[in-house]
Design an enzyme around this catalytic site. Structure first.
Site, PDB file in Angstrom:
ATOM      1  CG  HIS A 192      -2.024  -1.031   1.130  1.00 17.44           C
ATOM      2  ND1 HIS A 192      -2.542  -1.495  -0.058  1.00 17.44           N
ATOM      3  CD2 HIS A 192      -2.685  -1.700   2.125  1.00 17.44           C
ATOM      4  CE1 HIS A 192      -3.485  -2.398   0.193  1.00 17.44           C
ATOM      5  NE2 HIS A 192      -3.583  -2.547   1.499  1.00 17.44           N
ATOM      6  CG  HIS A 194      -8.068  -1.137   2.322  1.00 17.01           C
ATOM      7  ND1 HIS A 194      -8.675  -2.002   3.208  1.00 17.01           N
ATOM      8  CD2 HIS A 194      -6.949  -1.775   1.901  1.00 17.01           C
ATOM      9  CE1 HIS A 194      -7.939  -3.094   3.338  1.00 17.01           C
ATOM     10  NE2 HIS A 194      -6.889  -2.983   2.540  1.00 17.01           N
ATOM     11  CD  GLU A 234      -8.227  -4.167  -0.499  1.00 17.24           C
ATOM     12  OE1 GLU A 234      -7.128  -3.676  -0.845  1.00 17.24           O
ATOM     13  OE2 GLU A 234      -8.315  -5.133   0.287  1.00 17.24           O
TER      14      GLU A 234
END
Length: 347
Positions: free
Chosen positions: A104, A174, A312
């Site tokens: 991420h 998310h 996601e």
């Protein structure tokens, strides 16, 4: 559309929070910390409104939370093996924060920074300027995330990015959904249908092998719809090592246009979430490690494993290291454009 803005002076800086109320009286709340969703309040079949995304009691608790709840991870969502990739023969090394891998965008990724923001006619636009070399990524990148909330309860998220050097970009949201209400317990009784007949097998640390496999005949098959918990304990790959689903599913008929990819339902509330996207696929994460997350939820307790499910929509994990996956490279003069739609109804 009614838009209210409040400013919170917190331990991590000044956070702007926008509350969007549509013509039906339903609410989306957005934060400049991580360009994130902090609340979605919609009715069940009896008209009772509940917040159906996981969030925290303190807006500052969204900073660097392990769950990345509701926010925009980046510059590259998901994992990059060993934190390394190459563009045009030049290798780049990223900060690693998930064992040997980058996840991420790193600890200082887009989900853990304060974005500029402004209200629009239909919602809010967030902008972040990521410097060349930030977390190891090349190029000065300008990223924009625009949220629109309609009177028929569709939350549209539109992503744009430009760069002055070749780089990689993979943006998503998310949010963790629990259609029975945040803090109501496990989401494993939710029923999920995916318009995805293929998936990406991965290693124990969630790095794709490069194979594109069929879901048919495996616990990865959600094409007909089933409860999230139906096969979660199967003796199958990293369903076992990862305590559940943390896998990427490829959208059937992908062509870059907006396509329906997922339907999530919950029997007691009869709430329904339909997801559409322009992206190659969706990462299904059943919140397998939520109990290790520190912040306290708004219900007065920490979340337990499986208390929420993330859908996601994004490009493939580790895509820069797999030439058979759609490219996530963005070059000067190009514009990265992707979108995700969350539509809420009752059955």
């Amino acid at each position: 559309m009614k838009i209210e803005k409040k400013i919170y002076d917190t331990r991590v800086g000044e956070i702007l929070v926008y509350r969007l109320t549509n013509g039906a009286g339903n609410v989306v709340e957005l934060s400049s910390l991580g360009a994130g969703i902090t609340r979605i309040i919609v009715p069940d079949a009896d008209g009772r409104r509940d917040d159906i995304v996981l969030g925290y009691a303190d807006y500052a608790d969204f900073m660097r939370d392990g769950a990345c709840a509701g926010k925009t991870p980046g510059r590259f969502a998901n994992r990059i093996a060993l934190g390394r990739f190459a563009i045009d023969g030049c290798e780049y090394r990223l900060d690693t924060n998930n064992g040997p891998n980058a996840l991420h965008g790193g600890n200082g990724g887009f989900h853990s920074v304060l974005w500029d923001s402004e209200a629009t006619e239909r919602g809010v636009c967030f902008t972040y300027r990521s410097a060349d070399g930030e977390e190891g990524y090349p190029g000065n990148l300008i990223a924009m995330v625009t949220y629109s909330w309609s009177d028929d309860d569709e939350l549209l998220i539109e992503y744009e990015a430009t760069t002055d050097r070749p780089t990689i970009v993979n943006l998503t949201n998310h949010a963790y959904f629990n259609l029975a209400g945040a803090g109501s317990g496990s989401c494993l009784h939710h029923r999920l249908k995916l318009d995805c007949s293929r998936w990406l097998p991965a290693s124990a640390d969630d790095i794709p092998s490069g194979e594109i496999a069929l879901v048919e005949g495996t616990p990865m098959d959600f094409t007909a719809g089933k409860e999230l918990g139906a096969d979660i304990d199967a003796d199958f790959g990293n369903l076992r090592t990862g305590k559940g689903y943390n896998h990427f599913f490829i959208a059937d008929g992908y062509d870059g246009s907006m396509r329906h990819i997922a339907t999530l339902t919950e029997a007691r509330s009869r709430r329904r979430l339909d997801v559409a996207t322009t992206q190659w696929g969706v990462m299904l994460y059943t919140g397998n490690w939520l109990a290790s997350n520190e912040p306290c939820g708004r219900h007065g307790a920490r979340y337990a494993d499986y208390d929420g499910v993330a859908l996601e929509c994004q490009g493939a994990p580790d895509a820069p290291n797999h030439p058979n996956f759609p490219s996530t490279v963005l070059r000067p003069g190009e514009i990265y454009r992707e979108a995700i739609s969350y539509r809420f109804t009752v059955e």
